[in-house]
Design an enzyme around this catalytic site. Structure first.
Site, PDB file in Angstrom:
ATOM      1  N   HIS A   1       1.255   3.136   2.519  1.00 20.38           N
ATOM      2  CA  HIS A   1       1.643   3.409   3.912  1.00 20.38           C
ATOM      3  C   HIS A   1       3.109   3.840   3.991  1.00 20.38           C
ATOM      4  CE1 HIS A   1       0.869   3.143   8.193  1.00 20.38           C
ATOM      5  NE2 HIS A   1       1.950   2.422   8.373  1.00 20.38           N
TER       6      HIS A   1
ATOM      7  N   THR B   1       0.848  -1.204   0.000  1.00 21.26           N
ATOM      8  CA  THR B   1       0.000   0.000   0.000  1.00 21.26           C
ATOM      9  C   THR B   1       0.884   1.255   0.000  1.00 21.26           C
ATOM     10  OG1 THR B   1      -0.040   0.228   2.399  1.00 21.26           O
ATOM     11  CG2 THR B   1      -1.644  -1.285   1.420  1.00 21.26           C
TER      12      THR B   1
HETATM   13  N1  INI Z   1       7.504   1.744  10.849  1.00 21.77           N
HETATM   14  C1  INI Z   1       8.779   1.582  10.448  1.00 21.77           C
HETATM   15  O1  INI Z   1       9.700   2.013  11.153  1.00 21.77           O
HETATM   16  N2  INI Z   1       9.053   0.945   9.279  1.00 21.77           N
HETATM   17  C2  INI Z   1       8.067   0.457   8.468  1.00 21.77           C
HETATM   18  O2  INI Z   1       8.396  -0.130   7.397  1.00 21.77           O
HETATM   19  C3  INI Z   1       6.722   0.612   8.865  1.00 21.77           C
HETATM   20  N3  INI Z   1       5.650   0.100   8.047  1.00 21.77           N
HETATM   21  O3  INI Z   1       5.921  -0.474   6.988  1.00 21.77           O
HETATM   22  O4  INI Z   1       4.488   0.194   8.386  1.00 21.77           O
HETATM   23  C4  INI Z   1       6.461   1.268  10.097  1.00 21.77           C
HETATM   24  N4  INI Z   1       5.196   1.445  10.531  1.00 21.77           N
HETATM   25  C5  INI Z   1       4.870   1.804  11.889  1.00 21.77           C
HETATM   26  C6  INI Z   1       4.906   3.314  12.119  1.00 21.77           C
HETATM   27  O5  INI Z   1       6.240   3.788  12.157  1.00 21.77           O
HETATM   28  C7  INI Z   1       4.241   3.687  13.444  1.00 21.77           C
HETATM   29  O6  INI Z   1       4.924   3.056  14.497  1.00 21.77           O
HETATM   30  C8  INI Z   1       2.754   3.308  13.510  1.00 21.77           C
HETATM   31  O7  INI Z   1       2.061   3.784  12.363  1.00 21.77           O
HETATM   32  C9  INI Z   1       2.091   3.925  14.779  1.00 21.77           C
HETATM   33  O8  INI Z   1       2.154   5.346  14.742  1.00 21.77           O
END
Ligand code: INI
Length: 154
Positions: free
Chosen positions: A87, A85
């Site tokens: 994200h 996605t």
């Molecule tokens: N956080 C990361 O450090 N790396 C990633 O690849 C990642 N993905 O892919 O989702 C990720 N998501 C979590 C994000 O940083 C937050 O902790 C979460 O959205 C809560 O605020």
């Protein structure tokens, strides 16, 4: 007159903010940063490590630490790997802008050691394999910036 930071042992304390997400990549980045500090004479007692859930959470803590005036520089470590996605784009954009703004707002070097990778292989290469260790590089950059700011007297 040329002003450039050097790599002699700087004064002061350092903070490393490291995400737990993708810890199998971030942990080697953290070890690389700690190794770089030790090799440049910054003893382990002078380096605080703060773990946060993910890269998205890194900038808030980095900014608070930089604002505290307790640290000569703050190093930010994380690993964001593109998924299916969009994200990735949001987390990577927020982390990148947040780290930049933390440095600009506080006047303290806030160093960007967050990997943004298309694939897991790219991340592995940057966490100590083919493409070096970006955590080590981030700590060396912090030392150079601290020494540059000292030279500039700002
Ligand atoms: N956080 C990361 O450090 N790396 C990633 O690849 C990642 N993905 O892919 O989702 C990720 N998501 C979590 C994000 O940083 C937050 O902790 C979460 O959205 C809560 O605020």
């Amino acid at each position: 007159m040329l002003y450039e930071g050097d790599f002699h042992t700087p004064a002061g304390r350092f903070a490393i903010v490291a995400a737990r997400f993708n810890a199998f990549i971030v942990d080697p980045l953290l070890a690389g940063a700690q190794d770089a500090f030790a090799r440049h004479g910054v003893t382990v007692e002078r380096v605080d490590v703060i773990r946060v859930p993910g890269s998205f959470e890194v900038p808030l803590i980095a900014q608070k630490l930089a604002d505290s005036q307790k640290y000569a520089a703050v190093i930010c470590l994380g690993c964001i790997i593109r998924g299916e996605t969009d994200h990735y784009d949001h987390v990577a954009g927020a982390a990148t802008n947040g780290v930049l703004n933390a440095g600009l707002k506080t006047g303290i070097p806030v160093i960007y050691g967050v990997l943004t990778c298309e694939t897991l292989e790219q991340a592995i290469h940057r966490a100590g394999a083919k493409a070096g260790n970006k955590g080590f590089e981030a700590a060396v950059t912090a030392i150079e910036m601290v020494n540059l700011l000292t030279k500039l007297g700002t």
